[in-house]
Design a protein around this motif. Sequence first.
Motif, PDB file in Angstrom:
ATOM      1  N   ASP A 257       0.801  -1.161  -0.088  1.00 31.53           N
ATOM      2  CA  ASP A 257      -0.052  -0.060  -0.055  1.00 31.53           C
ATOM      3  C   ASP A 257       0.776   1.316  -0.005  1.00 31.53           C
ATOM      4  OD1 ASP A 257      -1.914   1.974   0.455  1.00 31.53           O
ATOM      5  OD2 ASP A 257      -3.097   0.998   1.914  1.00 31.53           O
ATOM      6  N   LEU A 258       1.046   1.646  -1.230  1.00 31.85           N
ATOM      7  CA  LEU A 258       2.112   2.791  -1.414  1.00 31.85           C
ATOM      8  C   LEU A 258       1.450   3.956  -1.580  1.00 31.85           C
ATOM      9  CD1 LEU A 258       4.319   1.231  -4.334  1.00 31.85           C
ATOM     10  CD2 LEU A 258       4.458   0.902  -1.615  1.00 31.85           C
ATOM     11  N   THR A 259       2.152   5.044  -0.720  1.00 34.43           N
ATOM     12  CA  THR A 259       1.862   6.508  -1.124  1.00 34.43           C
ATOM     13  C   THR A 259       3.140   7.137  -1.899  1.00 34.43           C
ATOM     14  OG1 THR A 259       0.888   6.702   1.236  1.00 34.43           O
ATOM     15  CG2 THR A 259       1.560   8.586   0.198  1.00 34.43           C
ATOM     16  N   VAL A 260       2.598   7.585  -2.994  1.00 37.44           N
ATOM     17  CA  VAL A 260       3.547   8.213  -4.010  1.00 37.44           C
ATOM     18  C   VAL A 260       4.275   9.560  -3.456  1.00 37.44           C
ATOM     19  CG1 VAL A 260       3.633   9.067  -6.517  1.00 37.44           C
ATOM     20  CG2 VAL A 260       2.106   7.125  -5.851  1.00 37.44           C
ATOM     21  N   ILE A 261       5.578   9.295  -3.668  1.00 38.45           N
ATOM     22  CA  ILE A 261       6.354  10.501  -3.327  1.00 38.45           C
ATOM     23  C   ILE A 261       7.151  10.850  -4.443  1.00 38.45           C
ATOM     24  CG2 ILE A 261       6.532   9.731  -0.982  1.00 38.45           C
ATOM     25  CD1 ILE A 261       9.556   8.674  -1.828  1.00 38.45           C
ATOM     26  N   ARG A 262       7.656  12.238  -4.128  1.00 48.64           N
ATOM     27  CA  ARG A 262       8.440  12.846  -5.457  1.00 48.64           C
ATOM     28  C   ARG A 262       9.682  12.230  -5.298  1.00 48.64           C
ATOM     29  NH1 ARG A 262       8.503  17.912  -8.248  1.00 48.64           N
ATOM     30  NH2 ARG A 262       6.780  18.373  -7.083  1.00 48.64           N
ATOM     31  N   PRO A 263      10.232  11.431  -6.348  1.00 54.51           N
ATOM     32  CA  PRO A 263      11.649  10.669  -6.114  1.00 54.51           C
ATOM     33  C   PRO A 263      12.856  11.641  -6.319  1.00 54.51           C
ATOM     34  CG  PRO A 263      10.641  10.228  -8.467  1.00 54.51           C
ATOM     35  CD  PRO A 263       9.556  10.936  -7.510  1.00 54.51           C
ATOM     36  N   PRO A 264      13.730  11.495  -5.807  1.00 57.23           N
ATOM     37  CA  PRO A 264      15.008  12.130  -6.068  1.00 57.23           C
ATOM     38  C   PRO A 264      15.357  12.098  -7.487  1.00 57.23           C
ATOM     39  CG  PRO A 264      15.787  10.304  -4.862  1.00 57.23           C
ATOM     40  CD  PRO A 264      14.112  10.175  -4.919  1.00 57.23           C
ATOM     41  N   GLU A 265      16.029  13.120  -7.857  1.00 53.90           N
ATOM     42  CA  GLU A 265      16.569  13.183  -9.233  1.00 53.90           C
ATOM     43  C   GLU A 265      17.606  11.953  -9.355  1.00 53.90           C
ATOM     44  OE1 GLU A 265      15.916  14.764 -12.345  1.00 53.90           O
ATOM     45  OE2 GLU A 265      14.168  15.624 -11.007  1.00 53.90           O
ATOM     46  N   PRO A 266      17.563  11.079 -10.380  1.00 54.26           N
ATOM     47  CA  PRO A 266      18.258  10.076 -10.526  1.00 54.26           C
ATOM     48  C   PRO A 266      19.763  10.607 -10.979  1.00 54.26           C
ATOM     49  CG  PRO A 266      16.917  10.029 -12.463  1.00 54.26           C
ATOM     50  CD  PRO A 266      16.535  10.992 -11.425  1.00 54.26           C
ATOM     51  N   PRO A 267      20.784  10.001 -10.482  1.00 52.10           N
ATOM     52  CA  PRO A 267      22.226  10.411 -11.122  1.00 52.10           C
ATOM     53  C   PRO A 267      22.386  10.366 -12.449  1.00 52.10           C
ATOM     54  CG  PRO A 267      22.501   8.193  -9.859  1.00 52.10           C
ATOM     55  CD  PRO A 267      21.100   8.874  -9.698  1.00 52.10           C
ATOM     56  N   GLN A 268      23.065  11.171 -13.009  1.00 51.39           N
ATOM     57  CA  GLN A 268      23.467  11.123 -14.467  1.00 51.39           C
ATOM     58  C   GLN A 268      24.196   9.908 -14.742  1.00 51.39           C
ATOM     59  OE1 GLN A 268      22.092  12.881 -17.090  1.00 51.39           O
ATOM     60  NE2 GLN A 268      20.836  13.834 -15.317  1.00 51.39           N
ATOM     61  N   THR A 269      23.740   9.134 -15.728  1.00 48.27           N
ATOM     62  CA  THR A 269      24.446   7.918 -16.115  1.00 48.27           C
ATOM     63  C   THR A 269      25.056   8.271 -17.528  1.00 48.27           C
ATOM     64  OG1 THR A 269      22.557   6.957 -15.423  1.00 48.27           O
ATOM     65  CG2 THR A 269      24.281   5.469 -15.502  1.00 48.27           C
ATOM     66  N   ASP A 270      26.209   7.607 -17.701  1.00 48.54           N
ATOM     67  CA  ASP A 270      26.820   7.742 -18.917  1.00 48.54           C
ATOM     68  C   ASP A 270      26.000   6.811 -20.093  1.00 48.54           C
ATOM     69  OD1 ASP A 270      28.228   8.315 -21.193  1.00 48.54           O
ATOM     70  OD2 ASP A 270      30.142   8.130 -20.215  1.00 48.54           O
ATOM     71  N   VAL A 271      25.997   7.269 -21.123  1.00 44.57           N
ATOM     72  CA  VAL A 271      25.069   6.761 -22.161  1.00 44.57           C
ATOM     73  C   VAL A 271      25.801   5.301 -22.559  1.00 44.57           C
ATOM     74  CG1 VAL A 271      26.339   7.558 -24.378  1.00 44.57           C
ATOM     75  CG2 VAL A 271      24.001   6.783 -24.572  1.00 44.57           C
ATOM     76  N   VAL A 272      27.133   5.270 -22.406  1.00 42.66           N
ATOM     77  CA  VAL A 272      27.803   3.897 -22.474  1.00 42.66           C
ATOM     78  C   VAL A 272      28.483   3.639 -21.199  1.00 42.66           C
ATOM     79  CG1 VAL A 272      29.703   2.930 -23.767  1.00 42.66           C
ATOM     80  CG2 VAL A 272      28.151   4.520 -24.783  1.00 42.66           C
ATOM     81  N   GLU A 273      28.430   2.279 -21.158  1.00 43.02           N
ATOM     82  CA  GLU A 273      28.953   1.730 -19.784  1.00 43.02           C
ATOM     83  C   GLU A 273      29.785   0.314 -20.369  1.00 43.02           C
ATOM     84  OE1 GLU A 273      26.366   1.067 -16.493  1.00 43.02           O
ATOM     85  OE2 GLU A 273      25.037   2.175 -17.183  1.00 43.02           O
ATOM     86  N   SER A 274      30.862   0.106 -19.855  1.00 46.29           N
ATOM     87  CA  SER A 274      31.553  -1.093 -20.446  1.00 46.29           C
ATOM     88  C   SER A 274      32.339  -1.951 -19.237  1.00 46.29           C
ATOM     89  CB  SER A 274      32.722  -0.654 -21.269  1.00 46.29           C
ATOM     90  OG  SER A 274      33.457   0.432 -20.996  1.00 46.29           O
ATOM     91  N   LYS A 275      32.726  -3.203 -19.569  1.00 43.83           N
ATOM     92  CA  LYS A 275      33.550  -3.971 -18.587  1.00 43.83           C
ATOM     93  C   LYS A 275      34.155  -4.990 -19.529  1.00 43.83           C
ATOM     94  CE  LYS A 275      29.685  -6.733 -16.750  1.00 43.83           C
ATOM     95  NZ  LYS A 275      28.664  -7.053 -15.748  1.00 43.83           N
ATOM     96  N   LEU A 276      35.047  -5.424 -18.725  1.00 47.28           N
ATOM     97  CA  LEU A 276      35.851  -6.619 -19.264  1.00 47.28           C
ATOM     98  C   LEU A 276      35.465  -7.983 -18.751  1.00 47.28           C
ATOM     99  CD1 LEU A 276      38.306  -7.359 -21.618  1.00 47.28           C
ATOM    100  CD2 LEU A 276      39.738  -7.307 -19.446  1.00 47.28           C
ATOM    101  N   LEU A 277      34.934  -8.910 -19.652  1.00 48.42           N
ATOM    102  CA  LEU A 277      34.523 -10.328 -19.351  1.00 48.42           C
ATOM    103  C   LEU A 277      35.626 -11.163 -19.276  1.00 48.42           C
ATOM    104  CD1 LEU A 277      31.021 -10.274 -20.825  1.00 48.42           C
ATOM    105  CD2 LEU A 277      31.411  -9.390 -18.720  1.00 48.42           C
ATOM    106  N   PRO A 278      35.449 -12.487 -18.681  1.00 44.26           N
ATOM    107  CA  PRO A 278      36.607 -13.305 -18.869  1.00 44.26           C
ATOM    108  C   PRO A 278      36.759 -13.666 -20.105  1.00 44.26           C
ATOM    109  CG  PRO A 278      34.810 -13.978 -16.909  1.00 44.26           C
ATOM    110  CD  PRO A 278      34.378 -12.865 -17.775  1.00 44.26           C
ATOM    111  N   ASN A 279      37.849 -14.282 -20.555  1.00 49.76           N
ATOM    112  CA  ASN A 279      38.241 -14.863 -21.744  1.00 49.76           C
ATOM    113  C   ASN A 279      38.476 -13.815 -22.950  1.00 49.76           C
ATOM    114  OD1 ASN A 279      38.589 -17.563 -20.709  1.00 49.76           O
ATOM    115  ND2 ASN A 279      36.195 -17.802 -21.016  1.00 49.76           N
ATOM    116  N   GLY A 280      38.756 -12.607 -22.294  1.00 48.69           N
ATOM    117  CA  GLY A 280      38.989 -11.554 -23.261  1.00 48.69           C
ATOM    118  C   GLY A 280      37.648 -10.861 -24.087  1.00 48.69           C
ATOM    119  N   VAL A 281      36.812 -11.105 -23.550  1.00 48.91           N
ATOM    120  CA  VAL A 281      35.194 -10.521 -24.382  1.00 48.91           C
ATOM    121  C   VAL A 281      34.956  -9.152 -23.662  1.00 48.91           C
ATOM    122  CG1 VAL A 281      33.010 -10.801 -24.307  1.00 48.91           C
ATOM    123  CG2 VAL A 281      34.438 -12.797 -24.679  1.00 48.91           C
TER     124      VAL A 281
END
Length: 467
Positions: A257-281
């Motif tokens: 039973d939720l009461t809707v609140i004004r959420p905080p402004e979400p942090p700005q995320t870069d349009v591109v995110e990346s990481k190295l997976l195992p085995n050079g992927v």
Amino acid sequence: MAAVKPLKLLAMAAAVAAFAGTATVNAQTADSGATRPPACRPLPPEPPPLKPTTVTTIAQAYHCVLDNYFSGPVLDSRALLQPAFAALTRELQRRGLDQSNANAPVLTGKRDADWAAFSKVYQDVVARLPKESQQLVAETTIRAMVDSLDDNHAGWLRPGDPDFFPVGFLPSHARGPGRTDPTATGPAYVTDVLKGSAAANAGVKLGDEILTVNDVPLFVDGIAVPRVVEWLMEAKEGQRVRLTMRRPSTGETKNYDLTVIRPPEPPQTDVVESKLLPNGVGYVLMHGFEPGAADKVRKAIADLGKQQRLRGVVFDLRGNGGGSPDEVRKLVSSWVHGKTYSYWCDVRDKCTPNRTDDSVPLLNLPLVTLTDRRCASACDAFSSAVKDLRFGTLVGTRTAGAVSGPGEGWVLDDGSFVGLPKVHELGANREKIDTVGVPPDHFAPVTAADLSAGRDPGLDKARALLG
């Protein structure tokens, strides 16, 4: 995953970012030489002030569609005005304001004569309405006119300072303001949670199945119930929303039973995110085809390659709602040269090929692209190029099929916007992608149970393909 935002705000931002164009519009009509209202104008750098939506505004929208829409040269005026008047009368009935003089205008297919007939009846009806109802009736009329095009890149938007907020999560079947995925059969489930929202604070998690909202099911006999998604995405601050949800990982059913609140402004995320997976992927996630995104993808891949010699790239486009066609071209050109990757065609099937930019250096890396039903517009276009030109493999589910053509934006005299594609898009094999989508080479859907348990079968399949 990207933070949830109110869908209408996303639509507004996308409209302002994606619609761009110019036009020379004759101030005289073709039928009779009668003077028309001032022409719709290309989007200005800053949004204009809002004013009341009048019959002049509706006339501007009518002529703007005929002058600037893909099928405008051959469009029957009755196809615009009849749905607009029907929507007007339905709104009158809903508000208990129906009138004996609200008879449908006689339309003949002659553009000026049809507008004159429509305008006369419209003004007679509106003159008898309470002042507080006139704006809503005008908005209903103009929106129905543009919606009658049934084009996912055409729309009317009246911006403002909305006083609604999302309950705090994105349901899996939501596709935009008032729209749901026509292939969804339920149950809907949570695909993203907005930090600091009422839902997040109550403990709603990824993968939770949404059984009812305010005691109304989201699906009945496999069909989405209209308007229920708006209770989730457009609640007012302080409004109470009741939810019944099931957590697949535990089988537990929970009531909130939720009461809707004004959420905080979400942090700005870069349009591109990346990481190295195992085995050079290398793994690269791109949230949207915004200007500069292709360069960021290329840089992310180059930076990962400095850490370890790459054997291939997983390019995650799930949830990517599209953006600039220029970014599609640059990304396609990063894997293949000397090719036509799509066509832009006018209503008479005169098509212009979109060719790769062979000055872009090739990455020379195996590619697996992850797609889902929220991969739309420019994301559809890139995915179709991958499949048709065979420079990569698609894994996931069929894309959204929301790629009618690149939109151009026009401003009307009340400060509202009309978005209209001037051309329609075909794939590299001249096939239609719009309304169909691009099927993957390997189906690997992410289910509610997968999200709830933290599994990603799409990524697992992509890694297996790259070895």
